[in-house]
Enzyme design. Structure first.
Site, PDB file in Angstrom:
ATOM      1  CG  ASP A   1      -8.320  -4.126  -2.981  1.00  0.00           C
ATOM      2  OD1 ASP A   1      -7.541  -3.156  -2.965  1.00  0.00           O
ATOM      3  OD2 ASP A   1      -9.547  -4.014  -3.166  1.00  0.00           O
TER       4      ASP A   1
ATOM      5  CG  HIS B   1      -2.052   0.914   1.144  1.00  0.00           C
ATOM      6  ND1 HIS B   1      -1.969   2.260   1.365  1.00  0.00           N
ATOM      7  CD2 HIS B   1      -3.333   0.663   0.794  1.00  0.00           C
ATOM      8  CE1 HIS B   1      -3.171   2.800   1.179  1.00  0.00           C
ATOM      9  NE2 HIS B   1      -4.012   1.860   0.830  1.00  0.00           N
TER      10      HIS B   1
END
Ligand code: SDX
Length: 429
Positions: free
Chosen positions: A363, A306
């Site tokens: 996700d 991320h």
């Protein structure tokens, strides 16, 4: 107030004020940099650049904090629901009963789309990507409700409540209609007696003579998924919404641009990419061990890493737990979950991932949950958009209400050809 920053350039010193956030984030205020020094700052990908000061969402990537309007995501996941949190994201505080009832009624009343939208969706080929259909329909809201999309900022703010409910409600309805078109099925009319998430599942899956039957665990899991996606600071798609809004564009045009930005596999498309990755690993007979090695030399472990979280994405922890609960409740044995767990355990013990602060993000498990809900993979990013809509709408409002709103216009450093003359066609080789 921290001391001003001093920048030394070409033997001159320039002072710049600094800005401190509520959570001690610090920034150098470079808004006069070019006018006083002739330099611009360069930060490709904006990883070190604050584009705005916002009051909506706070993230601390180092320790894995996510708060909507100051309230930790863990408390909201346990005690709130998607619409209540959406109200707070939009308007700043948790609603009282009257406000919540009115907001829910507004969402309910604005769930039906124009019959013209239904007809327009039927004009798309059945193999159309649902994200392409959704983006087109959100932009088309400015055609079906032009009074909410005047590009006159005062008027658009005056009609904000209606526009916000329309965008949040009709994103779900348009998504369900798009799904039905791709399956060659007639659309289902919304059922005003159902909750937001159950109405969506009804519009997706009810068949003539066989209405969709809500399963409490499925309804709660879907509502949780939407809540966890509702906002996330200045991510790629939200920054896109703000960029478009800064030019004075209406809410629908701005969130339609957000759909386009969300579509990519590095952003909202990652949930689909995770399932594709897990399916490929399963089909190859690998338990994930081989793939982990490949992910260390070029391949991407989708759902990991991320730009901001250099620790666990708090949403991944919550979704991972919900995934276990849901699959147990529904008695689903999904081999992809076993592979996902193996990948997570292997990656969290591997120096390649640890040294790069690569942890599961939102996700990584969401695709497995969505699949257990019966949502097909090509609708996963659409589900992300339904969840993220309140955040996009709130960011549009923050720009629209800004007293000194300025159009966003980054600079660049030109690296193309130096000055040269036009060459007539006959003289070119
Ligand atoms: C979302 O911004 C948001 O808030 C987004 C989001 C939201 O709610 O809006 O949280 C939603 O978009 C989550 C992210 C979903 N995307 C994925 O899961 C795709 C896989 N992840 C990566 O592509 C990547 O991690 C990013 C894009 C998410 C972040 O990339 P960065 O921070 O720009 O990191 P990088 O590309 O500079 O990589 C740094 C290093 C590189 O290795 P080296 O060059 O140092 O050797 O880490 C490696 C990368 O190769 N790396 C990975 C990896 N991600 C980064 N290696 C293997 N697998 C990965 N997933």
């Amino acid at each position: 107030m921290s001391k001003p920053a001093v920048l030394k350039l070409d033997d001159k010193e320039f002072e710049f004020p600094t800005i401190e956030g509520v959570e001690d984030e610090k920034a150098v205020d470079f808004r006069t940099l070019r006018s006083v020094s002739g330099y611009v700052s360069f930060d490709e990908g904006y990883g070190n650049t604050g584009s705005c000061q916002s009051e909506i969402t706070f993230i601390d990537g180092e320790i894995g904090i996510l708060r909507y309007r100051g309230i930790p995501i863990e408390q909201l996941a346990e005690k709130s629901d998607f619409l209540e949190s959406s109200y707070m994201i939009l308007y700043g505080d948790l609603p009282n009963q009257t406000q919540l009832d009115a907001f829910r009624a507004s969402i309910r009343d604005n769930t039906p789309v124009s019959p013209l939208m239904g007809a327009a969706l039927k004009g798309f080929p059945s193999d159309s990507p649902p994200m392409g259909m959704l983006g087109a329909m959100l932009s088309a809201l400015s055609c079906y409700s032009p009074e909410l999309a005047t590009n006159d900022r005062a008027k658009d703010l005056e009609n904000f409540d209606q526009a916000a409910s329309t965008a949040i409600a009709q994103t779900a309805t348009a998504a369900a209609l798009a799904y039905r078109v791709t399956k060659g099925l007639e659309g289902n009319q919304p059922d005003p007696s159902l909750s937001f998430h159950d109405n969506f599942l009804h519009m997706m899956f009810s068949e003539p003579g066989k209405a969709y039957e809500a399963i409490p665990e499925v309804s709660r899991a879907l509502d949780l998924m939407l809540l966890l996606h509702a906002d996330h600071e200045q991510n790629c798609s939200t920054s896109t919404v703000r960029m478009v809004a800064s030019g004075g564009a209406n809410l629908f045009a701005s969130v339609a641009a957000g759909v386009g930005a969300l579509w990519g596999p590095a952003h909202g498309g990652a949930n689909m990419a995770v399932i594709k990755m897990l399916e490929e690993i399963k089909a190859s007979g690998d338990d994930g061990s081989k793939f982990i090695e490949e992910a260390k030399s070029g391949k991407r472990l989708m759902g990991f890493g991320h730009r901001v979280y250099k620790n666990f994405d708090p949403r991944a922890k919550i979704i991972g737990q919900a995934c276990d609960n849901l699959l147990n409740k529904l008695d689903i044995d999904d081999p992809c979950l076993d592979i996902a767990r193996h990948l997570e355990q292997a990656a969290l013990a591997d120096d390649y991932f640890i040294s790069r602060n690569l942890y599961p993000n939102v996700d990584f498990y969401s695709g497995i949950v969505l699949r257990a809900l019966g949502i097909p993979a090509d609708m996963f990013t659409v589900m992300f958009a339904i969840g993220r809509m309140p955040g996009w709408v709130a960011n549009w409002r923050e720009i629209a209400m800004h007293p000194k709103m300025k159009i966003n216009r980054p600079r660049q450093i030109y690296q193309g050809p130096a000055l040269r003359d036009y060459v007539p066609l006959e003289s070119r080789t």
